[in-house]
Design an enzyme around this catalytic site. Structure first.
Site, PDB file in Angstrom:
ATOM      1  N   ASP A  64      27.480  46.192  30.997  1.00 22.40           N
ATOM      2  CA  ASP A  64      28.410  46.848  31.788  1.00 22.40           C
ATOM      3  C   ASP A  64      27.675  46.515  33.241  1.00 22.40           C
ATOM      4  OD1 ASP A  64      29.875  48.162  33.739  1.00 22.40           O
ATOM      5  OD2 ASP A  64      30.073  50.025  32.742  1.00 22.40           O
ATOM      6  N   ASN A  91      29.653  35.714  35.766  1.00 23.49           N
ATOM      7  CA  ASN A  91      30.948  35.440  35.709  1.00 23.49           C
ATOM      8  C   ASN A  91      31.868  36.600  35.649  1.00 23.49           C
ATOM      9  OD1 ASN A  91      33.645  33.725  34.502  1.00 23.49           O
ATOM     10  ND2 ASN A  91      33.186  35.157  32.847  1.00 23.49           N
ATOM     11  N   TYR A 164      40.204  42.094  46.451  1.00 24.02           N
ATOM     12  CA  TYR A 164      39.597  40.892  45.725  1.00 24.02           C
ATOM     13  C   TYR A 164      39.327  39.536  46.536  1.00 24.02           C
ATOM     14  CZ  TYR A 164      39.339  37.020  42.548  1.00 24.02           C
ATOM     15  OH  TYR A 164      38.881  35.722  41.689  1.00 24.02           O
ATOM     16  N   LYS A 168      35.054  38.096  46.997  1.00 16.17           N
ATOM     17  CA  LYS A 168      34.564  36.640  46.648  1.00 16.17           C
ATOM     18  C   LYS A 168      34.010  36.006  48.115  1.00 16.17           C
ATOM     19  CE  LYS A 168      35.542  36.600  42.375  1.00 16.17           C
ATOM     20  NZ  LYS A 168      34.520  36.661  41.428  1.00 16.17           N
ATOM     21  N   THR A 199      44.520  32.179  32.125  1.00 18.47           N
ATOM     22  CA  THR A 199      43.641  33.179  31.605  1.00 18.47           C
ATOM     23  C   THR A 199      44.457  34.450  31.494  1.00 18.47           C
ATOM     24  OG1 THR A 199      42.614  34.153  33.550  1.00 18.47           O
ATOM     25  CG2 THR A 199      41.500  32.248  32.213  1.00 18.47           C
TER      26      THR A 199
END
Length: 241
Positions: A64, A91, A164, A168, A199
């Site tokens: 985790d 990842n 989000y 990044k 995905t």
């Protein structure tokens, strides 16, 4: 060389599905022993089973990335099981919830921002720093941070996601700082952009396969010793920051 221990080992976080699984599969196919890092016990073991069935030497590691204790235990587990670590692919990542304007900058839910940063940025730092003692012992250590072109301040692609996308951007920034720190060492770190991949992350509504998305990560994980450092790359080459 000790024949028991001359196989390179790679840790892929969030490797139980999607791009992470494809990266694990790809590295395994070129001869790496793969440590499958994932939180969910059942999904992790299922992924390890699928990799082994395809001929990949894989083992599961409970991980985790938001927990210091879990990350420290994972490092010990890899040391005990493989005795080495040559490649780290960070990842694991989350998009964060976006309902009710949670990621619209004008109504941004700061708890969502904190949650996303804890996995996408702080998690990368936790895992990287815990694995560094093993990586530094490797002959050609590589670190690959999975970014997204949504984090590009130049491209500004994708939907408006106030948690989000900046996560990044920050991941790219910290990748550059690691590269500067490692400049005079044999540790090479870069960021990878997999593109828009089908995905569960994208509701499987995207043109690229996980295998296509994984290709750049595999390339950066196997760079020669004179390869690029501190860059951000996709299949086409350098991604604008």
């Amino acid at each position: 060389m000790d024949s028991v221990n001359d196989t390179k080992t790679a840790l892929v976080t969030g490797a139980n599905k999607g791009i992470g699984f494809a990266i694990a599969q790809g590295l395994g196919e070129i001869g790496f022993t793969v440590a499958v890092g994932a939180r969910d016990d059942a999904r992790r073991e299922e992924a390890v089973g699928r990799l082994r069935a395809s001929g990949v030497d894989a083992f599961g590691v409970a991980l985790d990335v938001t927990s210091d204790d879990s990350v420290a235990a994972a490092a010990k587990e890899i040391e005990r099981t493989a005795g080495r670590l040559d490649v780290l692919v960070n990842n694991a990542g989350i998009s964060g919830r976006s309902d009710g304007g949670a990621q619209n900058p004008t109504t941004l839910d700061l708890d969502v921002v904190r949650t996303v940063l804890d996995t996408n940025v702080f998690g990368v730092v936790r895992v990287t720093n815990a694995m560094l003692p093993m990586l530094r012992r490797a002959s050609s250590p590589r670190i690959v941070n999975m970014s997204s072109n949504m984090g590009s301040l130049t491209l500004r692609t994708g939907p408006i996601l106030g948690a989000y996308a900046p996560s990044k951007s920050m991941l790219n920034g910290i990748t550059a700082q690691y590269a500067r720190e490692f400049a005079d060492t044999h540790v090479i770190v870069n960021a990878a952009c997999p593109g828009y991949v089908a995905t569960d992350f994208t509701g499987f509504n995207a043109p690229r396969t996980p295998e296509q998305g994984a290709a750049i990560a595999i390339r950066l994980a196997t760079l020669p010793d004179d390869g690029p450092r501190g860059g951000w790359f996709d299949d086409e080459g350098v991604v604008p920051w």
